[in-house]
Design an enzyme around this catalytic site. Sequence first.
Site: not given
Length: 300
Positions: A215, A263
């Site tokens: 993350r 992502h």
Amino acid sequence: MKVLLCGELGAAEWQAWHAALAQAMPEAQWLALAQARAQPDAVQAAVVANPAPGSLQGLPQLKLVQSLWAGVDRLLADATLPAGVPLARMVDPAMTAAMAETALWAVLSLHRGFFAYARRQREGVWRAHTQRRADEVGVLVLGQGEMGRAAAARIAQQGYRVQGWRRDGGALEPLLARSDVVVNLLPLTPATRNLLDARFFAALPAQASVVNLGRGAHLVDADLLAALDRGHLRHAVLDVFHAEPLPATHPFWRHPRVTLLPHAAALTDPRSAAAVAAANLRAARDGRPLAHLVLTARGY
Ligand code: GLV
């Protein structure tokens, strides 16, 4: 069984998930958020992809919240998430395999200097660098969950010296000192937030590289830029960011020693993930043990 399907999904994505889930579990009725709001007492489970905070409030019969995302940090940050309702992470075999591929691509590219060659091509520079064997490259995989273990195994198969670390697995610094490449696949929790900071980078040998597939909030961006710019770190491969999409003005976009992905290191695949979700929904319906449950106190 009436199941709410909601989250950060465009209409086409909602339809794709709906089709895959309906095929995996034809006996269920799938409700969009507005439909669920109209009959809150009938909703027995929810399948969610990063739902807006508050989406799961006021559903008294909920037996399971099944995430379509592997990382549940944003769900857990929602103060209105119904306490006491089991929450399950997505463990999708296709996603795990894709993550291992991305981790291997990054390690191979860093080891052989392929990102540097791409830079030299843009600069019109014809120059080869020295070549090391895979067994001379130390790789540290942070996180020993489904994805961390799969990535470590895949990288080890290619002959690299691989070590794994989990947060409760003892001292990190001695492992960092032996690592040419660090691959982060930790869950984001209060204990792992900002782990990749100046101290962490200083504990790596000179010319090490960092791959962040966890993350954005694991990483202190300014500390990474400083370590790259003073030549301590060689390169960073980043898939995740504090703000996504990464703002157009962020220095990562144009940094010559940063390779970034939107992502996309590993996406949940509806074809396999729908079956995983359906198995858990049926277990909830039938009162059987649930898989991949999140422990709130642990944070993942
Ligand atoms: C992706 O980042 C996920 O958590 O599924």
